[in-house]
Scaffold this motif. Structure first.
Motif, PDB file in Angstrom:
ATOM      1  N   ASP A  78       0.457 -16.399 -32.038  1.00 24.11           N
ATOM      2  CA  ASP A  78       0.194 -15.221 -32.677  1.00 24.11           C
ATOM      3  C   ASP A  78      -0.933 -15.462 -33.908  1.00 24.11           C
ATOM      4  OD1 ASP A  78       0.959 -13.744 -30.651  1.00 24.11           O
ATOM      5  OD2 ASP A  78       3.078 -13.230 -31.322  1.00 24.11           O
ATOM      6  N   ASN A  79      -0.156 -16.229 -34.750  1.00 20.54           N
ATOM      7  CA  ASN A  79      -0.396 -16.345 -36.214  1.00 20.54           C
ATOM      8  C   ASN A  79      -1.970 -17.383 -36.339  1.00 20.54           C
ATOM      9  OD1 ASN A  79       0.936 -16.299 -39.013  1.00 20.54           O
ATOM     10  ND2 ASN A  79       2.717 -16.296 -37.801  1.00 20.54           N
ATOM     11  N   VAL A  80      -1.950 -18.144 -35.123  1.00 19.77           N
ATOM     12  CA  VAL A  80      -3.332 -18.735 -34.756  1.00 19.77           C
ATOM     13  C   VAL A  80      -4.568 -17.546 -33.933  1.00 19.77           C
ATOM     14  CG1 VAL A  80      -4.393 -20.914 -33.239  1.00 19.77           C
ATOM     15  CG2 VAL A  80      -2.221 -21.357 -34.219  1.00 19.77           C
ATOM     16  N   LEU A  81      -3.635 -17.263 -33.192  1.00 18.34           N
ATOM     17  CA  LEU A  81      -4.717 -16.627 -32.151  1.00 18.34           C
ATOM     18  C   LEU A  81      -5.046 -14.832 -32.876  1.00 18.34           C
ATOM     19  CD1 LEU A  81      -5.503 -15.966 -29.141  1.00 18.34           C
ATOM     20  CD2 LEU A  81      -3.467 -14.354 -28.967  1.00 18.34           C
ATOM     21  N   GLY A  82      -4.188 -14.731 -34.021  1.00 19.86           N
ATOM     22  CA  GLY A  82      -4.960 -13.768 -34.667  1.00 19.86           C
ATOM     23  C   GLY A  82      -6.635 -14.347 -35.926  1.00 19.86           C
ATOM     24  N   SER A  83      -6.279 -15.956 -35.835  1.00 21.32           N
ATOM     25  CA  SER A  83      -7.196 -16.365 -37.040  1.00 21.32           C
ATOM     26  C   SER A  83      -8.685 -15.935 -36.071  1.00 21.32           C
ATOM     27  CB  SER A  83      -7.375 -17.986 -36.918  1.00 21.32           C
ATOM     28  OG  SER A  83      -6.290 -17.759 -37.553  1.00 21.32           O
ATOM     29  N   PRO A  84      -9.509 -16.099 -37.261  1.00 22.27           N
ATOM     30  CA  PRO A  84     -11.104 -15.649 -36.758  1.00 22.27           C
ATOM     31  C   PRO A  84     -11.796 -16.711 -36.768  1.00 22.27           C
ATOM     32  CG  PRO A  84     -10.905 -15.597 -39.659  1.00 22.27           C
ATOM     33  CD  PRO A  84      -9.465 -15.225 -38.630  1.00 22.27           C
ATOM     34  N   VAL A  85     -12.949 -16.691 -35.761  1.00 21.52           N
ATOM     35  CA  VAL A  85     -13.764 -17.603 -34.911  1.00 21.52           C
ATOM     36  C   VAL A  85     -15.281 -18.533 -36.424  1.00 21.52           C
ATOM     37  CG1 VAL A  85     -14.822 -18.964 -33.167  1.00 21.52           C
ATOM     38  CG2 VAL A  85     -13.193 -17.148 -33.094  1.00 21.52           C
ATOM     39  N   ASP A  86     -14.466 -19.302 -36.923  1.00 18.33           N
ATOM     40  CA  ASP A  86     -15.452 -19.917 -37.608  1.00 18.33           C
ATOM     41  C   ASP A  86     -16.216 -20.721 -37.849  1.00 18.33           C
ATOM     42  OD1 ASP A  86     -13.242 -21.591 -37.751  1.00 18.33           O
ATOM     43  OD2 ASP A  86     -12.354 -21.304 -40.333  1.00 18.33           O
ATOM     44  N   GLY A  87     -15.981 -20.866 -36.227  1.00 15.82           N
ATOM     45  CA  GLY A  87     -17.249 -22.351 -35.698  1.00 15.82           C
ATOM     46  C   GLY A  87     -15.957 -24.030 -36.388  1.00 15.82           C
ATOM     47  N   GLN A  88     -15.007 -23.696 -37.096  1.00 11.76           N
ATOM     48  CA  GLN A  88     -15.118 -24.682 -37.873  1.00 11.76           C
ATOM     49  C   GLN A  88     -13.216 -25.328 -37.644  1.00 11.76           C
ATOM     50  OE1 GLN A  88     -15.469 -24.770 -41.648  1.00 11.76           O
ATOM     51  NE2 GLN A  88     -18.256 -25.637 -41.521  1.00 11.76           N
ATOM     52  N   SER A  89     -12.165 -24.523 -38.242  1.00 13.80           N
ATOM     53  CA  SER A  89     -10.623 -24.932 -37.929  1.00 13.80           C
ATOM     54  C   SER A  89     -10.398 -23.645 -36.336  1.00 13.80           C
ATOM     55  CB  SER A  89     -10.197 -24.384 -39.471  1.00 13.80           C
ATOM     56  OG  SER A  89     -10.710 -22.536 -39.429  1.00 13.80           O
ATOM     57  N   MET A  90     -11.150 -22.224 -36.515  1.00 18.58           N
ATOM     58  CA  MET A  90     -11.112 -22.033 -35.519  1.00 18.58           C
ATOM     59  C   MET A  90     -12.439 -21.861 -34.296  1.00 18.58           C
ATOM     60  SD  MET A  90      -9.664 -20.258 -33.248  1.00 18.58           S
ATOM     61  CE  MET A  90      -7.931 -20.391 -34.219  1.00 18.58           C
ATOM     62  N   THR A  91     -12.654 -22.624 -32.927  1.00 19.25           N
ATOM     63  CA  THR A  91     -14.244 -22.195 -32.356  1.00 19.25           C
ATOM     64  C   THR A  91     -13.339 -20.957 -30.950  1.00 19.25           C
ATOM     65  OG1 THR A  91     -12.926 -24.216 -31.179  1.00 19.25           O
ATOM     66  CG2 THR A  91     -14.393 -23.742 -33.345  1.00 19.25           C
ATOM     67  N   TYR A  92     -13.919 -20.977 -30.603  1.00 23.70           N
ATOM     68  CA  TYR A  92     -14.147 -19.869 -28.753  1.00 23.70           C
ATOM     69  C   TYR A  92     -13.376 -20.417 -28.021  1.00 23.70           C
ATOM     70  CZ  TYR A  92     -16.501 -16.242 -30.951  1.00 23.70           C
ATOM     71  OH  TYR A  92     -17.670 -14.654 -31.529  1.00 23.70           O
ATOM     72  N   THR A  93     -13.616 -22.248 -28.010  1.00 22.16           N
ATOM     73  CA  THR A  93     -13.074 -23.254 -27.267  1.00 22.16           C
ATOM     74  C   THR A  93     -11.509 -23.059 -27.351  1.00 22.16           C
ATOM     75  OG1 THR A  93     -15.080 -24.439 -26.817  1.00 22.16           O
ATOM     76  CG2 THR A  93     -12.635 -25.148 -26.593  1.00 22.16           C
ATOM     77  N   LEU A  94     -11.084 -23.356 -28.812  1.00 22.04           N
ATOM     78  CA  LEU A  94     -10.039 -23.373 -29.007  1.00 22.04           C
ATOM     79  C   LEU A  94      -8.850 -22.233 -29.172  1.00 22.04           C
ATOM     80  CD1 LEU A  94      -7.196 -24.851 -30.036  1.00 22.04           C
ATOM     81  CD2 LEU A  94      -8.224 -23.836 -32.851  1.00 22.04           C
ATOM     82  N   LYS A  95      -9.518 -21.116 -29.102  1.00 21.28           N
ATOM     83  CA  LYS A  95      -9.308 -19.668 -28.246  1.00 21.28           C
ATOM     84  C   LYS A  95      -8.829 -19.047 -27.377  1.00 21.28           C
ATOM     85  CE  LYS A  95      -9.445 -16.891 -31.662  1.00 21.28           C
ATOM     86  NZ  LYS A  95      -9.378 -15.133 -32.851  1.00 21.28           N
ATOM     87  N   SER A  96     -10.069 -19.764 -26.792  1.00 21.65           N
ATOM     88  CA  SER A  96      -9.632 -19.204 -24.860  1.00 21.65           C
ATOM     89  C   SER A  96      -8.611 -20.706 -24.001  1.00 21.65           C
ATOM     90  CB  SER A  96     -11.109 -20.603 -24.338  1.00 21.65           C
ATOM     91  OG  SER A  96     -12.144 -19.826 -24.228  1.00 21.65           O
ATOM     92  N   GLN A  97      -8.217 -21.596 -24.947  1.00 20.31           N
ATOM     93  CA  GLN A  97      -7.096 -22.175 -24.486  1.00 20.31           C
ATOM     94  C   GLN A  97      -5.882 -22.066 -24.873  1.00 20.31           C
ATOM     95  OE1 GLN A  97      -6.498 -25.587 -22.070  1.00 20.31           O
ATOM     96  NE2 GLN A  97      -4.889 -24.871 -22.883  1.00 20.31           N
ATOM     97  N   LEU A  98      -5.776 -21.251 -26.470  1.00 19.55           N
ATOM     98  CA  LEU A  98      -4.570 -20.476 -26.551  1.00 19.55           C
ATOM     99  C   LEU A  98      -4.120 -19.442 -25.759  1.00 19.55           C
ATOM    100  CD1 LEU A  98      -5.491 -20.154 -30.596  1.00 19.55           C
ATOM    101  CD2 LEU A  98      -3.571 -20.879 -29.653  1.00 19.55           C
ATOM    102  N   LEU A  99      -5.360 -18.865 -25.211  1.00 18.31           N
ATOM    103  CA  LEU A  99      -5.262 -17.992 -24.034  1.00 18.31           C
ATOM    104  C   LEU A  99      -4.308 -18.120 -22.823  1.00 18.31           C
ATOM    105  CD1 LEU A  99      -8.126 -16.040 -24.659  1.00 18.31           C
ATOM    106  CD2 LEU A  99      -6.038 -15.163 -25.526  1.00 18.31           C
ATOM    107  N   VAL A 100      -4.778 -19.261 -22.352  1.00 17.50           N
ATOM    108  CA  VAL A 100      -4.118 -19.646 -21.355  1.00 17.50           C
ATOM    109  C   VAL A 100      -3.037 -20.633 -21.434  1.00 17.50           C
ATOM    110  CG1 VAL A 100      -4.014 -21.578 -19.726  1.00 17.50           C
ATOM    111  CG2 VAL A 100      -6.718 -20.769 -20.500  1.00 17.50           C
ATOM    112  N   THR A 101      -2.567 -21.088 -22.814  1.00 16.39           N
ATOM    113  CA  THR A 101      -1.375 -20.875 -23.266  1.00 16.39           C
ATOM    114  C   THR A 101      -0.280 -20.351 -23.075  1.00 16.39           C
ATOM    115  OG1 THR A 101      -2.066 -23.671 -23.893  1.00 16.39           O
ATOM    116  CG2 THR A 101       0.476 -23.209 -24.761  1.00 16.39           C
ATOM    117  N   PHE A 102      -0.826 -18.843 -23.800  1.00 18.53           N
ATOM    118  CA  PHE A 102      -0.224 -18.126 -24.089  1.00 18.53           C
ATOM    119  C   PHE A 102       0.161 -17.755 -22.663  1.00 18.53           C
ATOM    120  CE2 PHE A 102       0.595 -15.571 -27.487  1.00 18.53           C
ATOM    121  CZ  PHE A 102       1.506 -13.953 -27.127  1.00 18.53           C
ATOM    122  N   THR A 103      -0.778 -16.846 -21.717  1.00 14.55           N
ATOM    123  CA  THR A 103      -0.742 -16.783 -20.830  1.00 14.55           C
ATOM    124  C   THR A 103       0.948 -17.198 -19.373  1.00 14.55           C
ATOM    125  OG1 THR A 103      -2.776 -15.726 -20.276  1.00 14.55           O
ATOM    126  CG2 THR A 103      -1.330 -15.719 -18.449  1.00 14.55           C
TER     127      THR A 103
END
Length: 380
Positions: A78-103
Motif C-alpha cells: 500500500d505504501n509503495v503503491l501510493g507513491s507518485p510516479v517520478d521516473g526514478q524511485s517510482m516508474t509506471y513499470t514498477l507500479k504495474s508489477q505492484l498491481l499484479v502482485t497485489f492482485t
C-alpha cells in the motif's frame, strides 16, 4: 499477459534478490520475507524491486502463512503503491508489477471473503486507473490495471457488474443476477463500454477483453435465470429480439440508435443533448462494493445445448447486448490474432441468443484461417 510466469524467471529472481542480500545458505521464511519487503520498500534499483515483487508473487504461499504476515505485506505494498510516479524511485513499470502482485495476493489468500474492505478498495484503485483513457504516458499501467480487473472478474464472476452501468439493468424477475448499482452509488457514464469506445491507443485490447468478459458473465447469468422461468409453450418465437434482423430497428427502439450503433456514440450515452439529458450524472463519490450475486469461481462457461431454444430476454437488454457485441467486433481490425481467438471462442452464446448472421461474425475472423504460425493454427 501480465500473469505469465516460469521456473527460469523464479530462479533469476531468487538469485538476484536473495543472494545479493544474504550470502548464507540457510534462511527462514520470516527472514526471507523481511528481505523481500525491505527491498520493495527501500531499494532504489527498479530491476531489483521488480524482481522482489515477482518472487513474492510466485512464492507467497510459502512465505506468508498467517494473518499478521499478510497484513505486513499489504502495508508495504500500500505504501509503495501510493507513491507518485517520478521516473526514478517510482516508474509506471514498477507500479504495474505492484498491481499484479497485489492482485495475486488477494486471490491467493481469498481476501474476497476474509478482507472485503481491502478487496473493494483495490478494485476502486484499479478502476481509477483505467478510466483515464487515451493518456500515452500511463498506457502500460492502464493495460495492467485492465488485466488485473480481468483476472478478478475471471475468478469472481459478476464482480464487475456495477461497472457496466445502468443500461444493463434487468427486471426483478432475474433475482439471481446483480443489477447495476442505484443512483446513489452509480458509475454514471464512466462505464466499461464507454472506455472501450473512447480508447484509441493499442491498449484498447485490454479494455475490450475486460468489457467482453464482464458482459459475457452477465449474459450467462441472465440466460440461466431466464431458462428457469421460460414457459413450456415457448417455441420458435421465444426470442424477444433474436428473430429481429440486425439491419432493422425494433419498433420500440429510440430513433437514430439502431443495434449496430457506430463507435462514435456507444449506446447513445454521449454526443447528443438527448443523451446528456437521459444519462445519469457522473458520481464522483462512487465507491465499489461487491455485488450480492458475485461468488467465488472461476465459473465454467455456460452455453445453450444444441437445439435448445434461447429464452426470452428483455428487448432493452438485447439491444444493449447487440450494441456491445458490435462495439467489440469493431475493434477487431487493430487487435492481435490472440485477442481475435479470445473473442471467437466465446461468441457462441451471443450468436444463439441474438441470432447473429454468420456474415456479421465470419469476416472478422476469416484471416485466422490463413494463419501460418503453428501456435495460432493449434489455438484456432
Amino acid at each position: 499477459y501480465a500473469f505469465s510466469w516460469n521456473e527460469e524467471s523464479a530462479e533469476k529472481a531468487l538469485k538476484y534478490v536473495v543472494q545479493s542480500r544474504n550470502s548464507s545458505e540457510s534462511m527462514t521464511e520470516a527472514q526471507l520475507l523481511d528481505i523481500l519487503l525491505l527491498t520493495i520498500l527501500t531499494e532504489k534499483d527498479e530491476v531489483e524491486r521488480t524482481s522482489a515483487l515477482v518472487f513474492l508473487e510466485e512464492h507467497c504461499a510459502s512465505l506468508v502463512f498467517d494473518y499478521t504476515r499478510l497484513q505486513k505485506v499489504f502495508f508495504v505494498l500500500d505504501n509503495v503503491l501510493g507513491s507518485p510516479v517520478d521516473g526514478q524511485s517510482m516508474t509506471y513499470t514498477l507500479k504495474s508489477q505492484l498491481l499484479v502482485t497485489f492482485t495475486t495476493l488477494l486471490i491467493q489468500f481469498n481476501c474476497f471473503e476474509s478482507d472485503v474492505p481491502r478487496f473493494e478498495g483495490f478494485v476502486d484503485v484499479l478502476y481509477s486507473h483505467i478510466k483515464h483513457t487515451n493518456r500515452s504516458a500511463d498506457r502500460i499501467l492502464r493495460s495492467y490495471a485492465c488485466e488485473c480487473l480481468h483476472e478478478l472478474e475471471s475468478w469472481y464472476p459478476g464482480l464487475l457488474f456495477p461497472l457496466l452501468g445502468e443500461d444493463w439493468s434487468v427486471p426483478p424477475i432475474f433475482q439471481g443476477v446483480a443489477a447495476p448499482t442505484g443512483p446513489t452509488n452509480s458509475v454514471g457514464v464512466e462505464t466499461l463500454g464507454k472506455f472501450v469506445n473512447d480508447e484509441l491507443l493499442h491498449v484498447h485490447e485490454s479494455y475490450s477483453r475486460l468489457f467482453f468478459t464482464t458482459f459475457q458473465h452477465f449474459t450467462e447469468q441472465v440466460v440461466q435465470e431466464a431458462i428457469k422461468y421460460q414457459p413450456p409453450q415457448d417455441g420458435p418465437d421465444a426470442l424477444s429480439m433474436a428473430a429481429t434482423p440486425l439491419a432493422s430497428t425494433p419498433p420500440t427502439s429510440r430513433p437514430g440508435s439502431p443495434p449496430m450503433t457506430p463507435r462514435g456514440g456507444f449506446g447513445g450515452m454521449v454526443g447528443t443533448p438527448e443523451a446528456a439529458a437521459r444519462s445519469p450524472p457522473v458520481n464522483e463519490s462512487f465507491k465499489f462494493h461487491i455485488p450480492p450475486a458475485c461468488h467465488p469461481g472461476p465459473e465454467v462457461a455456460f452455453d445453450l445445448a444444441p437445439g435448445q431454444t434461447p429464452p426470452r430476454l428483455p428487448r432493452k437488454l438485447v439491444r444493449t447486448m447487440t450494441r456491445s457485441i458490435s462495439l467489440v467486433l469493431e475493434t477487431m481490425p487493430t487487435s492481435s490474432s490472440w485477442t481475435k481467438i479470445f473473442f471467437a471462442e466465446r461468441l457462441s452464446l451471443f450468436i444463439r441468443v441474438l441470432a447473429l448472421p454468420c456474415r456479421v461474425v465470419f469476416h472478422h475472423f476469416s484471416p485466422l484461417l490463413y494463419a501460418s504460425r503453428p501456435s495460432l493454427l493449434h489455438a484456432f
